[in-house]
Motif scaffolding. Sequence first.
Motif, PDB file in Angstrom:
ATOM      1  N   MET A  50       0.787  -1.228   0.000  1.00 24.75           N
ATOM      2  CA  MET A  50       0.000   0.000   0.000  1.00 24.75           C
ATOM      3  C   MET A  50       0.817   1.275   0.000  1.00 24.75           C
ATOM      4  N   LEU A  98       3.778  11.487   1.161  1.00 22.63           N
ATOM      5  CA  LEU A  98       3.509  11.196   2.570  1.00 22.63           C
ATOM      6  C   LEU A  98       3.693  12.438   3.439  1.00 22.63           C
ATOM      7  N   ASN A 101       0.848  15.978   3.829  1.00 21.68           N
ATOM      8  CA  ASN A 101      -0.156  16.141   4.883  1.00 21.68           C
ATOM      9  C   ASN A 101       0.368  15.786   6.268  1.00 21.68           C
ATOM     10  N   ARG A 136      -4.094  18.518   5.733  1.00 16.26           N
ATOM     11  CA  ARG A 136      -5.280  17.886   6.318  1.00 16.26           C
ATOM     12  C   ARG A 136      -5.311  18.141   7.820  1.00 16.26           C
ATOM     13  N   ILE A 156       0.258   7.906   8.316  1.00 15.12           N
ATOM     14  CA  ILE A 156       0.531   7.784   6.882  1.00 15.12           C
ATOM     15  C   ILE A 156      -0.255   6.625   6.269  1.00 15.12           C
ATOM     16  N   LEU A 157      -1.203   6.083   6.998  1.00 14.54           N
ATOM     17  CA  LEU A 157      -2.162   5.108   6.470  1.00 14.54           C
ATOM     18  C   LEU A 157      -1.489   3.871   5.883  1.00 14.54           C
ATOM     19  N   PHE A 176      -9.822   1.233   8.744  1.00 13.02           N
ATOM     20  CA  PHE A 176      -9.873   2.405   7.887  1.00 13.02           C
ATOM     21  C   PHE A 176     -11.332   2.866   7.788  1.00 13.02           C
ATOM     22  N   VAL A 177     -11.520   4.188   7.867  1.00 15.90           N
ATOM     23  CA  VAL A 177     -12.840   4.767   7.740  1.00 15.90           C
ATOM     24  C   VAL A 177     -12.775   5.765   6.579  1.00 15.90           C
ATOM     25  N   ASP A 178     -13.866   5.884   5.812  1.00 16.88           N
ATOM     26  CA  ASP A 178     -13.946   6.821   4.689  1.00 16.88           C
ATOM     27  C   ASP A 178     -12.989   6.396   3.570  1.00 16.88           C
ATOM     28  N   ARG A 179     -12.795   7.276   2.593  1.00 17.24           N
ATOM     29  CA  ARG A 179     -11.981   6.853   1.455  1.00 17.24           C
ATOM     30  C   ARG A 179     -11.188   8.038   0.903  1.00 17.24           C
ATOM     31  N   GLY A 180     -10.348   7.729  -0.057  1.00 14.91           N
ATOM     32  CA  GLY A 180      -9.544   8.762  -0.711  1.00 14.91           C
ATOM     33  C   GLY A 180      -8.722   9.540   0.300  1.00 14.91           C
ATOM     34  N   ASN A 181      -8.684  10.829   0.062  1.00 13.16           N
ATOM     35  CA  ASN A 181      -7.910  11.716   0.907  1.00 13.16           C
ATOM     36  C   ASN A 181      -8.493  11.823   2.318  1.00 13.16           C
ATOM     37  N   VAL A 183      -9.435   9.117   4.114  1.00 10.69           N
ATOM     38  CA  VAL A 183      -9.252   7.873   4.867  1.00 10.69           C
ATOM     39  C   VAL A 183      -8.590   8.185   6.196  1.00 10.69           C
TER      40      VAL A 183
END
Lengths: 809, 430
Positions: A50, A98, A101, A136, A156-157, A176-181, A183
């Motif tokens: 990832m 990375l 944000n 962010r 950094i997810l 993980f919650v939500d998506r894209g930027n 997350v």
Amino acid sequence: MADAPDQVSITLDGRVVEVPRGALLIAAAIEAGTYIPHFCWHPRMKPVGMCRMCLVEIDTPRGKMLTTSCTTPVADGMVVETSSPVVKKAQEGVIEFLLINHPLDCPVCDKGGECPLQDQTLAYGPGDGRFVEEKRHYPKPIPISDLVALDRERCILCARCTRFSEEISGDPLIEFVDRGNHVEVNTFPNHPFTSYFSGNTVQICPVGALTARPYRFRARPWDLEAVEAVSTVDSVHSKVSLEASMNEIVRISGVDCDPTNQGWLSDKDRFVYEHLLADDRVVVPLIANGDGFREASWGEAVGLAASRLADLGGAVAGLGGARSTNEDAYVFSRFLRGVVGTPHLDAQLDDGLAPEFAAAVEPRALIDDLDDADAILLWGPDLKEELPVLYLRVRKAATAGAKLVVVHPRRTGLDDVAAHTIRYRPGEGPALLRRLAAGEGDLAEARDALGAGKVVALVGRPGLAEPAELAEAVAAFALTLDDARILPLVRRGNVFGALDMGLAPTLLPGRVSVDDAERRRALAARWGSLPDGVGMGATDILEAAASGRIGALVLLGVDPVRDHPRPDLARRALERAFVVALDLFVTDSTRHADVVLPVAGLGEIQGTVTNLEGRVQKLNRVVPPPGQARPAWSILDDLAAALGSELEADAVEKIFEELATLAPAYEGLTWDRFDWAEGRDGVVVPLEGVTPPLRHVPSDPGLAVVSERPALHLARVLYDDGVLVRHCPSLASLAPEAAAHLHPRDASVLAVREGDRVRLEGVGVVELPVVLDPTLAEGTVYVPFNLAETAALGAVPSVRIDVVREAGS
Amino acid sequence: MTERILTARMEAHPADSHTLARYEATGGYTALRKALGEMSPADVAAEVKASNLRGRGGAGFPTGVKWGFLPEDLRPRYLVVNADESEPGTFKDRILLERDPHQLVEGIALASYALDVHHAFVYVRGEYPKPARRLQRAVDEAYEAGYLGTNILGSGFDLEVTIHLGAGAYICGEETALLNSLEGRRGEPRIKPPFPAVAGLYAKPTIVNNVETISTVPWIVAHGGRAYAAIGPERSCGTRLFSLSGHVNRPGDYEIVMGMTWRDLIFDVGGGIPDGKALKAWIPGGASAPWFVPDEHLDTFVTIDDCAAAGSMLGSGAVVVMDETTDVVAAAHRIVKFFAHESCGQCTPCREGTTWMERILWRILHGEGRPADLDLLLDVADNISPGLRWPPAMTTICPLGPSAVSPITSIMRYFRDEVEAKITRGATVG
């Protein structure tokens, strides 16, 4: 092309290297000396590719392709570039992505100085940033449990934490919650991250997104002084690094020891250091004074203890040693038998297993045997509660395909990965065992699962109200299988080391029966004398002390009032006898002592310990003991001197050499062996070629079935009200609510609902709220052992239940 | 132009082409009867292979070859029909689901028979309630009539069909994200290999095909693979659906034989540009595709290979036409914003890079661009799709990130002066 069948050859930046067939490219390259930067990849978890930091170029028929080295197995003839211009540009791109944000609050970040993002930015980053927009933002940090705080801006997810929770610990409470930027890692609404293993996510976080609340802002990593040791919270002995700042241990980290913890720790292992810093730690010798104690000099305290012990002749007994080092335990054993002259000593409190079985069961399994077992039989404690790192190892083996059969009175942490779960009412274990052995009825499939291939039988006491002999019976059954090995399960810190040092009435140091004449002679020659006959075990000792036949008790780090199945008996014994206690705290037991002598704890002393598979490992020292606390062996040496005997226990290395000479199972060990590569993962005793005299092959003891109702299932929980947890502020609040757990059908017969109160009468009487537990065997009441509210109950096969009705209802 | 394979029924019977009665009355399920009665599974697969049918979802991979990737010895196998039609500008599968669902059901039964599949799934985009209803009704009717379920038409062949609705994520149109979503996991693409044919749904061998692809199978079985292969150009044979939208006089779905030029498609089929305006650019195959411009591409042939050679793709058949009034920076920004919004967030370059590109474009669009932004934009794009070439290389797990690069490379290639003008002259919108 590679010659060895298990090797392939690849070209790594122009260099031809041989690497293990089937290995992931990233691991093979790092092993071969070519570092490939990465964030999400962790050698103990499945790769996900990832973060994209580990991109390399691989030659393919369609030209060079950028590929993640963490998801690519090596193949013979593979040509790999790890630092070509394309790769370098991709790495710089990933680092820049990375960082755009990332808050760059490194000066106040716990991770600063040991941060993979910092290090890889230095080594592989572009050197400047081109991002001019606003970063962010999230509220931060947010507590996601009592132990862990989450800073989503730093994250950094990489999903290391979420994958750990799902894949390794099996409690996926973060995701993980939500998506894209947008997350983010988070908990589910109203479900905190209450994992017993949450601290591991902090340790493997490659940035400061997850921090341990007990450690936040306590130290800078470069100021930490660290030594290797093992956790003595339980008998798995997970390898740790003890890290101190300003002479205080402020952090414990897991160290990857392949045969044991593989890097992971339970939160109890990780945060237990807090007890060392507790305000009420005993740091000077104490002498009873009225209802309390007064401080005394070592000379006065030891003198008083020695004179009373001398007066009593042999009417003295010793309890404890299971929380001490092997050296302490050995000296305790020698002190009691050789100096005081008593055969009455026990490291266990009738809360464990038969000493011969625990110390010398044959054939004994290693933890590693789980990995290639075809089937695993677990008939013992709920491992998640009692031996949590062993739970991880069993879980790993079961998810990899071993057929796991779990036998327990209620749901355990491993049921999710078990092929078969079998419930029974405590007391009816022997009948169930006969049915399982015969493969009767609904047990046929479980019996079949155990019938073929390599089996590891994990046996112990599911609850304290069940007899120790049950484990012997289960082991005897397991040995009727084709290829079975036994791993005995007893939780307490160094109980296996203590038994190996002879802290049991039937054992002499080194897995020797107390009846072994030849060994007795050798020991007597060295020790000066050895008392005749087989002494008493813990319960008999307490009975004798309560009735005055034993006049004095020497306690070494032991709390019979809390840990013995009959707390009332323990209390009466301690009240009546003259008690010398070597301890870290004034506990429910040591408050009855006449003399309390302060001992040094984890990280304050050196020594060796022995885990449940017989693995001997070394504890190192990183801080001085507080106040006047000293190693127990040194205190016992003083006591012996005051009694006119010379133990010559003036250095831990010397004691180790003595025990390695006199304890047959430890023959051949040397003190410095643990400091070298071959011994860094510990050494399993006996060494190859050494045969200890005692080899215990279990046989069926022919246990009677007890079917009184309601049967009591009294079992340990990880966070109890024991002395260690109680003195760790971060852990103490995690203890579960004390309750009487009933099957809903039993509850309806009693006409009680969840939350109603019942009075249980065992050895003592306790009043508890009812919790309904449909996973519990019917006709059983489950009570967590050793919580403040349950301590008086004691361990009896069955209890009387009375419903407490509110007046007027 | 004259050939109608997929849309003949709905054209002829607009009122009830979706019903079982109409389907049967117009030759429906005869291919299934024929296959189950006279053909072996291998025969059916051989016809599909002989048809040279190429997947209609976007990548254009030969369907028969894909079917051949299933490992011989592993069972169960699954068929998953990708009806998560979400590429902006694409609305072709919708009419197939809504107006001829039995054609798809028959295709599923035939494909399943050919592949020894006994459980097929249709993953329908969540924003398609009516198509999903129609399809569910058709599946129910097919079960009742014995075209699905156990012992289909007395042949001994069993097939279950499950319809599953998505929850609104574009990425679930990517086949492995779709499989994750179908399994109840987050809709995130998987690392390949393994490919779904080897380890797909529930880690079992799985064929994922587009609605249009599977809807074509009944015709192929009924008429033979060779008959299909004979229609149109050799490597882009057969008919396919195009969704025309944007600045054309006659937007809509058209079934055409490939091989005409873009000029024919836009000006004849689509009726040209409204109000006599000039054509500025068009997207030939969905939002992921690099754009075409009249100076270079009007006489390019509408085939898979000709479009690939010209640096773009036919993709999902979504043609979006832009006339001379189009603000290309605004158009590119809108597309990049779509991809940033739809990024699953799993891998770093896509999660961070698409959003960053969107924000740079937003600044340029709103008069806050800096001269350095042009190089920055291209370099960020290059860090997602190294070399900015076609077909794209990628630092990402799946092609979504590189998809967001297509509009940027397109405007920088054909309309760089307009982008520069936005920076030097300031905002034109907002």
